[in-house]
Design an enzyme around this catalytic site. Structure first.
Site, short mmCIF file in Angstrom:
data_model
loop_
_atom_site.label_atom_id
_atom_site.label_comp_id
_atom_site.label_asym_id
_atom_site.label_seq_id
_atom_site.Cartn_x
_atom_site.Cartn_y
_atom_site.Cartn_z
N ASP A 263 0.71 -1.48 -0.51
CA ASP A 263 0.12 0.05 0.24
C ASP A 263 0.57 1.24 0.45
O ASP A 263 0.74 1.84 -0.65
CB ASP A 263 -1.00 0.14 1.45
CG ASP A 263 -2.28 -0.97 0.89
OD1 ASP A 263 -2.49 -1.28 0.16
OD2 ASP A 263 -2.96 -0.85 1.94
N THR A 284 2.51 -12.26 2.01
CA THR A 284 2.24 -13.04 3.36
C THR A 284 0.70 -13.55 2.39
O THR A 284 0.58 -13.05 0.92
CB THR A 284 1.31 -11.96 3.60
OG1 THR A 284 0.79 -10.73 2.87
CG2 THR A 284 2.10 -11.59 4.63
N LYS A 296 -5.27 -0.29 -5.59
CA LYS A 296 -6.06 0.95 -4.39
C LYS A 296 -4.80 0.59 -3.26
O LYS A 296 -4.05 -0.24 -3.26
CB LYS A 296 -7.39 0.53 -3.71
CG LYS A 296 -8.05 0.66 -3.80
CD LYS A 296 -9.43 1.02 -3.47
CE LYS A 296 -9.64 -0.30 -2.17
NZ LYS A 296 -10.99 -0.03 -1.78
#
Length: 530
Positions: A263, A284, A296
């Site tokens: 992110d 992960t 996003k």
């Protein structure tokens, strides 16, 4: 996309806008790709009609520039020829709710498909009550005009989500990682990677060796990938590192880590030079099926005015240049982190796929125990099937709605109450765990509304527990739940739009949940063995 004289494709697109067309049933024989339709529908309706009108006019280079008149008060479509001008005008039935607005578009010569000058005429009528011995109502008409330009550009978005052969992503014999960093001029022998601190401890030497054998100098920037680090300050540090490295405008950099790091890297990529390419390498289970798939990016934001922290409040929609997925990373995760990933996978099963739910119900607990590695109790291919199904479902839901223009989204399941649960100060809760608690609360809400029976509730609860996922927590109280609904109204533009399941694999969005209903559901939660 369209040819003059109304080719079949433009005729079909014209039909999509219900302008001088046959019914949509007549289009079944036409073959028009979904990407063409999606791009077409992304353009504002009035401009779509303007473009089609220009195509219908048959004008070619060197002829007078046609103008297109759009009136929301018009109820018919007709072509009128003006004796004093060569331009053709087409009045089309407007779809805008702005009654009384007439807009005339004229394409600019150097950019006729993208830039239009316009003139607007707005007629507003109002009734005024004049107080006298006998009530008198007068009608007032106000006409205003405006002019300007409209620019239309449909941003092309394309990125590959690549499944890498298990355990080979850092194998020098596998060139996928190198190729993902782009094609460079002869002699350009450096690359940049931001790496999660925990990942660097385990794989750092392999990552560096991968590039060393190719005589490439790898510059690394290590970031802590915990939720507490997901702040603008971390993005600033990454931007500093990119500046020091002097990343080129079209040079992809690598982001290797979990969802938090991906992110932050995506946000930095969006900001640096107003946008540079980046490659996601999720490490992960949660990142494999969630953060790596969509567009996003973002960070949690601490507001100095309200003195509150808002989850993912600052971010962007920005696609990676590619994603490389190697499921062997899961072997280095502990049981809690693998279960955390199952929180997002189970969410997808509940709203979209009973087949995926069946797989989780039958094999999920063993996959946690074996860390997704081959074992005698899990049939071959099951672990890959679960990951593939999850990614495919996410892409099917996100792909047509990347910028979330449609806010009724089944993938928001588990993301209404979980946001505030995660932000409780000192809370020891992972994202997938919070999503699951939210998810089971919504299961109870579905049951109280009569959408699902108690047997379905118990079946879902049993599956959640087998996946080591929490189904309740002490922080889920009425005040938090009701505030979550208020936040949802703000985030989802005026409506709650809370997904609830109607059966395993099916869901709807509702916007009428009351505080009293939440209270009943919280009391009902106490009846279950969590």
């Amino acid at each position: 996309m369209m040819e003059n004289n109304l080719s079949r494709e433009s005729t079909t697109l014209l039909a999509l806008d219900n302008i001088k067309c046959n019914s949509l049933n007549s289009l079944k024989g036409d073959s028009l790709s979904s990407s063409v339709i999606s791009s077409w529908e992304s353009i504002p309706a009035d401009v779509r009609r303007a473009i089609v009108s220009l195509q219908a006019s048959g004008k070619v280079s060197g002829e007078a520039t046609p103008t297109v008149s759009m009136s929301s008060t018009s109820s018919t479509s007709s072509i009128n020829e003006d004796a004093t001008t060569e331009a053709q005008q087409m009045d089309c039935a407007g779809e805008s709710s702005e009654s009384g607005v007439t807009t005339v578009f004229t394409p600019l010569e150097r950019a006729p498909d993208n830039v239009f000058s316009f003139k607007k005429h707005i007629v507003e009528e109002s009734n005024v009550m004049v107080k006298s011995s006998s009530a008198v109502t007068t009608k007032t008409k106000v006409i205003t005009s405006g002019r300007g330009w409209r620019n239309i550009f449909t941003l092309p978005i394309s990125y590959d989500v690549n499944m890498v052969a298990r355990g080979t992503i850092f194998d020098p014999a596998n060139a996928q990682l190198l190729h993902s960093t782009g094609v460079h001029s002869e002699g350009y022998n450096r690359r940049f990677a931001t790496i999660d601190a925990e990942v660097d401890k385990i794989y750092g030497s392999q990552i560096r060796a991968y590039f060393t054998v190719r005589n490439i100098e790898l510059t690394t920037f290590i970031l802590n990938g915990g939720e507490a680090e997901k702040r603008t300050e971390a993005v600033d540090k990454l931007l500093d590192a990119l500046c020091a490295y002097k990343l080129r405008r079209r040079e992809p950099f690598l982001a290797i880590g979990g969802g938090v790091l991906l992110d932050m890297a995506g946000m930095a990529a969006c900001l640096y030079r107003r946008g540079v390419p980046f490659v996601r390498v999720p490490t992960t289970l949660l990142a494999l099926v969630d953060a790596s798939v969509g567009v996003k990016n973002g960070v949690d934001y601490c507001c100095s005015i309200t003195d509150e922290t808002y989850k993912n409040r600052v971010g962007s929609f920005y696609a990676p240049s590619s994603c490389l997925l190697d499921s062997s990373f899961i072997a280095t995760q502990d049981s809690r982190n693998i279960a955390n990933g199952f929180g997002e996978i189970l969410k997808l099963a509940l709203v979209r796929s009973s087949d995926l739910f069946d797989l989780l119900e039958a094999h999920g607990s063993e996959l946690i125990r074996s860390r997704f590695q081959p074992n005698s109790l899990t049939p071959p291919g099951v672990s890959d099937r679960i990951i593939d199904l999850s990614i495919q479902i996410m892409l099917e839901e996100l792909g047509p709605n990347l910028w979330e223009t449609k806010l009724d989204r089944c993938v928001d399941y588990g993301h209404t109450f979980s946001k505030l649960l995660e932000m409780v100060p000192g809370a020891d809760i992972f994202h997938g765990e919070a999503v699951n608690i939210d998810g089971f609360f919504c299961v109870v809400l579905s049951h109280l509304r009569g959408f699902i029976n108690i047997d379905t509730v118990n079946r879902i609860l049993s599956c959640m527990k087998s996946l080591l996922l929490p189904t309740n927590c002490s922080d889920l109280k009425l005040h938090l739940a009701w505030q979550s609904c208020k936040d949802a109204i703000e985030h989802r533009h005026g409506e709650q739009r809370i997904p609830l399941i109607t059966e395993i694999g099916e869901s709807i969005c509702v916007s009428d949940i009351t505080e009293e209903e939440l209270d009943r559901a919280l009391n009902a939660m106490k009846q279950f063995m969590h």
